[in-house]
Design a protein around this motif. Structure first.
Motif, mmCIF file in Angstrom:
data_model
loop_
_atom_site.group_PDB
_atom_site.id
_atom_site.type_symbol
_atom_site.label_atom_id
_atom_site.label_comp_id
_atom_site.label_asym_id
_atom_site.label_seq_id
_atom_site.Cartn_x
_atom_site.Cartn_y
_atom_site.Cartn_z
ATOM 1 N N ASP A 86 -15.646 -23.260 -4.415
ATOM 2 C CA ASP A 86 -16.201 -24.005 -5.341
ATOM 3 C C ASP A 86 -15.809 -23.859 -6.651
ATOM 4 N N ASP A 87 -15.121 -22.523 -7.075
ATOM 5 C CA ASP A 87 -15.244 -22.916 -8.729
ATOM 6 C C ASP A 87 -13.327 -22.558 -8.828
ATOM 7 N N VAL A 88 -12.694 -22.367 -7.605
ATOM 8 C CA VAL A 88 -11.085 -22.143 -7.882
ATOM 9 C C VAL A 88 -10.710 -23.842 -8.299
ATOM 10 N N GLY A 89 -9.861 -23.191 -9.472
ATOM 11 C CA GLY A 89 -8.979 -24.377 -10.675
ATOM 12 C C GLY A 89 -9.753 -25.035 -11.230
ATOM 13 N N LYS A 90 -11.042 -24.902 -11.498
ATOM 14 C CA LYS A 90 -11.949 -24.805 -12.447
ATOM 15 C C LYS A 90 -11.971 -24.413 -14.062
ATOM 16 N N ASP A 91 -11.218 -22.768 -13.357
ATOM 17 C CA ASP A 91 -11.617 -22.005 -15.076
ATOM 18 C C ASP A 91 -10.091 -21.128 -14.661
ATOM 19 N N TYR A 93 -10.505 -17.915 -14.284
ATOM 20 C CA TYR A 93 -10.597 -17.048 -13.714
ATOM 21 C C TYR A 93 -11.551 -16.606 -12.638
ATOM 22 N N HIS A 94 -11.606 -17.918 -11.476
ATOM 23 C CA HIS A 94 -12.220 -17.529 -10.244
ATOM 24 C C HIS A 94 -11.208 -17.859 -9.332
ATOM 25 N N HIS A 95 -10.874 -16.708 -8.862
ATOM 26 C CA HIS A 95 -9.254 -16.842 -7.362
ATOM 27 C C HIS A 95 -10.202 -16.307 -5.958
ATOM 28 N N THR A 96 -9.345 -16.772 -5.454
ATOM 29 C CA THR A 96 -9.761 -16.744 -4.289
ATOM 30 C C THR A 96 -9.058 -14.974 -3.670
ATOM 31 N N PHE A 97 -7.823 -15.230 -3.846
ATOM 32 C CA PHE A 97 -7.124 -13.764 -3.229
ATOM 33 C C PHE A 97 -6.885 -12.977 -5.209
ATOM 34 N N PHE A 98 -7.211 -11.643 -4.930
ATOM 35 C CA PHE A 98 -7.052 -11.142 -6.648
ATOM 36 C C PHE A 98 -7.137 -9.920 -5.696
ATOM 37 N N GLU A 99 -6.956 -8.302 -7.312
ATOM 38 C CA GLU A 99 -7.364 -7.155 -6.618
ATOM 39 C C GLU A 99 -8.329 -6.970 -7.505
ATOM 40 N N MET A 100 -8.974 -5.677 -6.954
ATOM 41 C CA MET A 100 -9.882 -4.748 -7.697
ATOM 42 C C MET A 100 -9.681 -3.816 -7.848
ATOM 43 N N LEU A 101 -9.668 -2.998 -9.468
ATOM 44 C CA LEU A 101 -9.103 -2.322 -9.980
ATOM 45 C C LEU A 101 -10.720 -1.393 -9.958
ATOM 46 N N GLY A 102 -10.761 0.336 -9.352
ATOM 47 C CA GLY A 102 -12.347 0.334 -9.202
ATOM 48 C C GLY A 102 -12.018 2.066 -8.998
ATOM 49 N N SER A 103 -13.049 2.188 -9.762
ATOM 50 C CA SER A 103 -13.061 4.121 -9.894
ATOM 51 C C SER A 103 -14.647 4.482 -9.453
ATOM 52 N N TRP A 104 -14.697 5.466 -8.509
ATOM 53 C CA TRP A 104 -15.620 5.786 -7.539
ATOM 54 C C TRP A 104 -15.942 7.204 -7.510
ATOM 55 N N SER A 105 -17.240 7.353 -7.940
ATOM 56 C CA SER A 105 -18.075 9.025 -7.440
ATOM 57 C C SER A 105 -18.945 9.222 -6.202
ATOM 58 N N PHE A 106 -19.081 9.274 -6.413
ATOM 59 C CA PHE A 106 -20.137 9.837 -4.786
ATOM 60 C C PHE A 106 -20.505 10.754 -4.919
ATOM 61 N N GLY A 107 -21.475 10.762 -5.684
ATOM 62 C CA GLY A 107 -22.138 11.944 -6.169
ATOM 63 C C GLY A 107 -21.920 13.031 -7.410
ATOM 64 N N ASP A 108 -20.664 12.665 -7.851
ATOM 65 C CA ASP A 108 -20.380 13.693 -8.610
ATOM 66 C C ASP A 108 -19.805 13.762 -9.901
ATOM 67 N N TYR A 109 -20.723 12.447 -10.596
ATOM 68 C CA TYR A 109 -20.699 12.025 -11.731
ATOM 69 C C TYR A 109 -21.719 10.846 -11.849
ATOM 70 N N PHE A 110 -22.017 10.558 -12.792
ATOM 71 C CA PHE A 110 -23.027 9.290 -12.968
ATOM 72 C C PHE A 110 -22.706 8.620 -13.939
ATOM 73 N N LYS A 111 -23.265 7.119 -14.326
ATOM 74 C CA LYS A 111 -23.855 6.414 -15.610
ATOM 75 C C LYS A 111 -22.892 6.408 -16.831
ATOM 76 N N GLU A 112 -23.069 7.593 -17.830
ATOM 77 C CA GLU A 112 -23.483 8.616 -18.623
ATOM 78 C C GLU A 112 -21.099 8.815 -18.681
ATOM 79 N N GLU A 113 -20.679 9.240 -17.569
ATOM 80 C CA GLU A 113 -19.578 9.699 -17.651
ATOM 81 C C GLU A 113 -18.741 8.174 -17.431
ATOM 82 N N ALA A 114 -18.993 7.911 -16.364
ATOM 83 C CA ALA A 114 -18.288 6.335 -15.933
ATOM 84 C C ALA A 114 -18.546 5.532 -17.070
ATOM 85 N N ILE A 115 -18.801 5.501 -18.063
ATOM 86 C CA ILE A 115 -19.030 4.807 -18.963
ATOM 87 C C ILE A 115 -17.751 5.028 -20.170
#
Length: 189
Positions: A86-91, A93-115
């Protein structure tokens, strides 16, 4: 000759940065998830890691052995909880197809290191280059970094103050629930 930052370069710079921090690059899963009847489309960067979060990944599998990962996930949002249709085309930054870049820790480090990683990537890798690009009338921008305190995450501000030197607590405003607003990031305007 001016330096260009097409999507492929942003993507590769992100992956290279986290690879240098001992993250395993993980490929994007298909737009239509395999073996996940709960999703019609991949709608978030974490979808491919659901078995890890749910404790369903076999410990001896490549997914089960992950401790740190970096990924770029193709996403489609056209329904459900994260419906942006419902928001596509109004601004811009809203898209139906896009790419997310992510970094992930699975119990190896937490918020401080991620920041710390996010701040280093934004201030040492992306921002200096973006600030040096020539400004043109058709794509003029100003790079700005911001940090915000989400009302449901009381330790976020303290972690930022512990990790990032020279920032004042008064410069970290609190926001209240807002759909699709990142908790920190780089804004090009």
């Amino acid at each position: 000759m001016e330096e260009e930052w097409p999507a492929g370069r942003v993507r590769q710079t992100f992956l290279d940065f986290f690879y240098s921090k001992s993250h395993t690059p993980w490929p994007s899963s298909p737009g239509v998830p395999v073996d996940d009847p709960t999703l019609l489309f991949a709608n978030a960067g974490m979808n491919q890691f659901k078995p890890v979060f749910l404790g369903a990944a076999a410990p001896d599998s490549p997914l089960g052995r992950l401790r740190r990962a970096c990924s770029t996930q193709k996403c489609i949002r056209a329904g459900g909880k994260h419906n942006d249709l419902d928001d596509v085309g109004k601004d811009t930054y809203h898209h139906t197809f896009f790419e997310m870049l992510g970094s992930w820790s699975f119990g190896d480090y937490f918020k401080e290191e991620a920041i710390g990683y996010a701040w280093e990537l934004l201030t040492k890798v992306f921002t200096p280059t973006l600030k040096s690009l020539p400004k043109k009338p058709c794509n003029a921008y100003k790079a700005s970094l911001f940090i915000i305190q989400h009302d449901m995450d009381s330790e976020n501000k303290d972690c930022h103050l512990d990790v990032i030197t020279g920032i004042s607590a008064t410069k970290i405003p609190t926001i209240y629930y807002c759909k699709n607003l990142p908790l920190s990031g780089l804004i090009l305007s």
